[in-house]
Design a protein around this motif. Structure first.
Motif, PDB file in Angstrom:
ATOM      1  N   VAL A 235       0.836  -1.207   0.000  1.00  0.00           N
ATOM      2  CA  VAL A 235       0.000   0.000   0.000  1.00  0.00           C
ATOM      3  C   VAL A 235       0.865   1.249   0.000  1.00  0.00           C
ATOM      4  CG1 VAL A 235      -1.625   1.356   1.386  1.00  0.00           C
ATOM      5  CG2 VAL A 235      -2.016  -1.089   1.048  1.00  0.00           C
ATOM      6  N   ARG A 236       1.891   1.258   0.828  1.00  0.00           N
ATOM      7  CA  ARG A 236       2.788   2.421   0.875  1.00  0.00           C
ATOM      8  C   ARG A 236       3.483   2.613  -0.467  1.00  0.00           C
ATOM      9  NH1 ARG A 236       4.577   4.517   5.735  1.00  0.00           N
ATOM     10  NH2 ARG A 236       6.700   4.684   4.914  1.00  0.00           N
ATOM     11  N   TRP A 237       3.905   1.510  -1.086  1.00  0.00           N
ATOM     12  CA  TRP A 237       4.558   1.598  -2.396  1.00  0.00           C
ATOM     13  C   TRP A 237       3.589   2.110  -3.442  1.00  0.00           C
ATOM     14  CZ3 TRP A 237       3.084  -1.063  -6.828  1.00  0.00           C
ATOM     15  CH2 TRP A 237       3.927  -0.877  -7.931  1.00  0.00           C
ATOM     16  N   LEU A 238       2.346   1.607  -3.438  1.00  0.00           N
ATOM     17  CA  LEU A 238       1.377   1.984  -4.470  1.00  0.00           C
ATOM     18  C   LEU A 238       1.051   3.474  -4.391  1.00  0.00           C
ATOM     19  CD1 LEU A 238      -0.486   1.079  -6.764  1.00  0.00           C
ATOM     20  CD2 LEU A 238      -2.262   0.645  -5.047  1.00  0.00           C
ATOM     21  N   LEU A 239       0.911   4.013  -3.184  1.00  0.00           N
ATOM     22  CA  LEU A 239       0.591   5.436  -3.041  1.00  0.00           C
ATOM     23  C   LEU A 239       1.715   6.317  -3.600  1.00  0.00           C
ATOM     24  CD1 LEU A 239      -1.039   5.419   0.509  1.00  0.00           C
ATOM     25  CD2 LEU A 239      -2.187   5.740  -1.704  1.00  0.00           C
ATOM     26  N   LYS A 240       2.951   5.866  -3.459  1.00  0.00           N
ATOM     27  CA  LYS A 240       4.070   6.600  -4.056  1.00  0.00           C
ATOM     28  C   LYS A 240       4.096   6.400  -5.575  1.00  0.00           C
ATOM     29  CE  LYS A 240       7.075   6.367   0.029  1.00  0.00           C
ATOM     30  NZ  LYS A 240       8.338   5.829   0.586  1.00  0.00           N
ATOM     31  N   PHE A 241       3.814   5.165  -5.993  1.00  0.00           N
ATOM     32  CA  PHE A 241       3.874   4.828  -7.417  1.00  0.00           C
ATOM     33  C   PHE A 241       2.895   5.660  -8.231  1.00  0.00           C
ATOM     34  CE2 PHE A 241       2.340   2.329 -11.029  1.00  0.00           C
ATOM     35  CZ  PHE A 241       3.529   1.976 -11.656  1.00  0.00           C
ATOM     36  N   ILE A 242       1.642   5.792  -7.747  1.00  0.00           N
ATOM     37  CA  ILE A 242       0.622   6.468  -8.552  1.00  0.00           C
ATOM     38  C   ILE A 242       0.831   7.973  -8.638  1.00  0.00           C
ATOM     39  CG2 ILE A 242      -1.120   4.705  -8.095  1.00  0.00           C
ATOM     40  CD1 ILE A 242      -2.395   6.671  -6.089  1.00  0.00           C
ATOM     41  N   SER A 243       1.716   8.498  -7.795  1.00  0.00           N
ATOM     42  CA  SER A 243       1.973   9.937  -7.866  1.00  0.00           C
ATOM     43  C   SER A 243       2.777  10.305  -9.113  1.00  0.00           C
ATOM     44  CB  SER A 243       2.722  10.404  -6.606  1.00  0.00           C
ATOM     45  OG  SER A 243       4.006   9.811  -6.537  1.00  0.00           O
ATOM     46  N   THR A 244       3.463   9.330  -9.686  1.00  0.00           N
ATOM     47  CA  THR A 244       4.294   9.609 -10.868  1.00  0.00           C
ATOM     48  C   THR A 244       4.072   8.619 -12.013  1.00  0.00           C
ATOM     49  OG1 THR A 244       6.108   8.340  -9.866  1.00  0.00           O
ATOM     50  CG2 THR A 244       6.112  10.737  -9.538  1.00  0.00           C
ATOM     51  N   HIS A 245       3.207   7.605 -11.806  1.00  0.00           N
ATOM     52  CA  HIS A 245       3.003   6.586 -12.835  1.00  0.00           C
ATOM     53  C   HIS A 245       1.514   6.323 -13.036  1.00  0.00           C
ATOM     54  CE1 HIS A 245       7.095   5.789 -11.331  1.00  0.00           C
ATOM     55  NE2 HIS A 245       7.350   5.276 -12.515  1.00  0.00           N
ATOM     56  N   SER A 246       1.184   5.761 -14.196  1.00  0.00           N
ATOM     57  CA  SER A 246      -0.181   5.335 -14.472  1.00  0.00           C
ATOM     58  C   SER A 246      -0.321   3.861 -14.097  1.00  0.00           C
ATOM     59  CB  SER A 246      -0.504   5.530 -15.950  1.00  0.00           C
ATOM     60  OG  SER A 246       0.136   4.520 -16.731  1.00  0.00           O
ATOM     61  N   PHE A 247      -1.523   3.325 -14.307  1.00  0.00           N
ATOM     62  CA  PHE A 247      -1.783   1.915 -14.025  1.00  0.00           C
ATOM     63  C   PHE A 247      -1.556   1.025 -15.248  1.00  0.00           C
ATOM     64  CE2 PHE A 247      -4.508   3.766 -10.609  1.00  0.00           C
ATOM     65  CZ  PHE A 247      -3.955   3.084  -9.528  1.00  0.00           C
ATOM     66  N   GLU A 248      -0.964   1.560 -16.304  1.00  0.00           N
ATOM     67  CA  GLU A 248      -0.855   0.790 -17.543  1.00  0.00           C
ATOM     68  C   GLU A 248      -0.042  -0.491 -17.382  1.00  0.00           C
ATOM     69  OE1 GLU A 248       0.233   2.870 -21.037  1.00  0.00           O
ATOM     70  OE2 GLU A 248      -1.313   4.403 -20.837  1.00  0.00           O
ATOM     71  N   VAL A 249       0.969  -0.470 -16.532  1.00  0.00           N
ATOM     72  CA  VAL A 249       1.778  -1.676 -16.348  1.00  0.00           C
ATOM     73  C   VAL A 249       0.923  -2.812 -15.814  1.00  0.00           C
ATOM     74  CG1 VAL A 249       2.498  -1.010 -13.999  1.00  0.00           C
ATOM     75  CG2 VAL A 249       3.892  -2.610 -15.323  1.00  0.00           C
ATOM     76  N   PHE A 250      -0.065  -2.488 -14.976  1.00  0.00           N
ATOM     77  CA  PHE A 250      -0.962  -3.521 -14.449  1.00  0.00           C
ATOM     78  C   PHE A 250      -1.908  -4.028 -15.534  1.00  0.00           C
ATOM     79  CE2 PHE A 250      -0.061  -0.734 -10.729  1.00  0.00           C
ATOM     80  CZ  PHE A 250       0.713  -1.643 -10.026  1.00  0.00           C
ATOM     81  N   ALA A 251      -2.241  -3.164 -16.483  1.00  0.00           N
ATOM     82  CA  ALA A 251      -3.095  -3.585 -17.594  1.00  0.00           C
ATOM     83  C   ALA A 251      -2.419  -4.686 -18.404  1.00  0.00           C
ATOM     84  CB  ALA A 251      -3.419  -2.389 -18.481  1.00  0.00           C
ATOM     85  N   TRP A 252      -1.170  -4.455 -18.755  1.00  0.00           N
ATOM     86  CA  TRP A 252      -0.451  -5.458 -19.548  1.00  0.00           C
ATOM     87  C   TRP A 252      -0.210  -6.730 -18.737  1.00  0.00           C
ATOM     88  CZ3 TRP A 252      -1.040  -4.634 -24.312  1.00  0.00           C
ATOM     89  CH2 TRP A 252      -1.035  -3.340 -24.836  1.00  0.00           C
ATOM     90  N   TYR A 253      -0.002  -6.566 -17.437  1.00  0.00           N
ATOM     91  CA  TYR A 253       0.158  -7.740 -16.568  1.00  0.00           C
ATOM     92  C   TYR A 253      -1.123  -8.564 -16.558  1.00  0.00           C
ATOM     93  CZ  TYR A 253       0.881 -10.592 -12.416  1.00  0.00           C
ATOM     94  OH  TYR A 253       0.982 -11.659 -11.556  1.00  0.00           O
TER      95      TYR A 253
END
Length: 274
Positions: A235-253
């Protein structure tokens, strides 16, 4: 208690904690991990749902300042009252539709074709959501939500009853398509997870209590602790991740994982059943 069983419980707790709050379907990953570990009997299925409580505790810890302020101020503060009401409104559809259709969905929709299809379609929906114009965002903060927004997200959350959809994926991406910013949708998804996952875990334990005994306590304790710790990190990682990245990597996954579902089912490696 068999030490190998505790190791399996720890692995399943790790899978739950790392996947519960990402838009990739924790249920799909738990089915696959359970099949590979030989941890997929009726008791294991109760275990999979129960350890969600450990994951949700991580959300409570991460958001504790916001939760504490809201609970303290709910008696007199309109914003706090609105947030609590929004969470309750978002939670209500899952209670009603879950009780009405949960058994039928488990009986008829847990098939490789359904799981794979929802994984793949979900991936393309994420790609679509991430290509919205900036003007589509009308709510930047979770505090900006109104009751109708919360209820719509709650209805979208019910799509997660279809295996492979992902509760967090449905609420986050559904929220974005309804006009929430990526941050607002993620925050509300986490708040909505608190009653949803605690309710699902408690209901499952009560309904299947005949399968359990005091001897199972160490297995559940290990799963809960590992689920909590891994979810806290995630959760802590995801909150940092979404501040600078989109969710597209999860789409391809998701698209790749959908292919894994089809192949594993075709080869007879995994039984994709509830």
């Amino acid at each position: 208690m068999d030490s190998m069983l505790l190791i399996k419980a720890a692995v399943m707790g790790l899978v739950e904690g790392l996947t519960e709050f990402l838009p990739i379907s924790s249920t799909g990953h738990l089915i696959l991990a359970g099949a590979l570990l030989g941890f997929d009997d009726d008791k294991a299925k109760v275990f999979d749902i129960a350890i969600q409580t450990g994951a949700i505790l991580a959300v409570i810890i991460v958001y504790w300042a916001k939760i504490r302020h809201t609970l303290w101020a709910v008696r007199y503060n309109a914003d706090a009252q609105r947030l609590v009401m929004n969470v309750l409104l978002g939670f209500l559809p899952a209670v009603v539709l879950g009780l009405l259709f949960g058994k039928a969905i488990k009986a008829h929709l847990f098939t490789p074709e359904v799981v794979a299809t929802t994984f793949i379609i979900g991936g393309f929906i994420i790609l679509w959501a991430e290509r919205r114009p900036a003007s589509a965002v009308r709510l930047e903060s979770v505090d900006d939500l109104r009751g109708r927004d919360a209820l719509k997200v709650g209805l979208v959350q019910c799509l997660a009853m279809i295996p492979g959809t992902s509760r967090s994926g449905a609420t986050i991406i559904g929220g974005m398509l309804l006009g929430l910013s990526r941050k607002a949708a993620t925050d509300f998804s986490f708040f909505l997870a608190i009653p949803t996952l605690i309710g699902a875990g408690g209901y499952s334990l009560y309904k299947e209590r005949a399968l359990l005994s005091l001897a199972d306590a160490p297995m559940f304790a290990v799963g809960l602790v590992v689920s909590f710790l891994s979810a806290w990190v995630c959760v802590r990682w995801l909150l940092k991740f979404i501040s600078t990245h989109s969710f597209e990597v999860f789409a391809w996954y998701r698209i790749a994982f959908g292919i894994v579902v089809l192949v594993s089912a075709q080869m007879g490696w995994v039984t994709w059943a509830a």
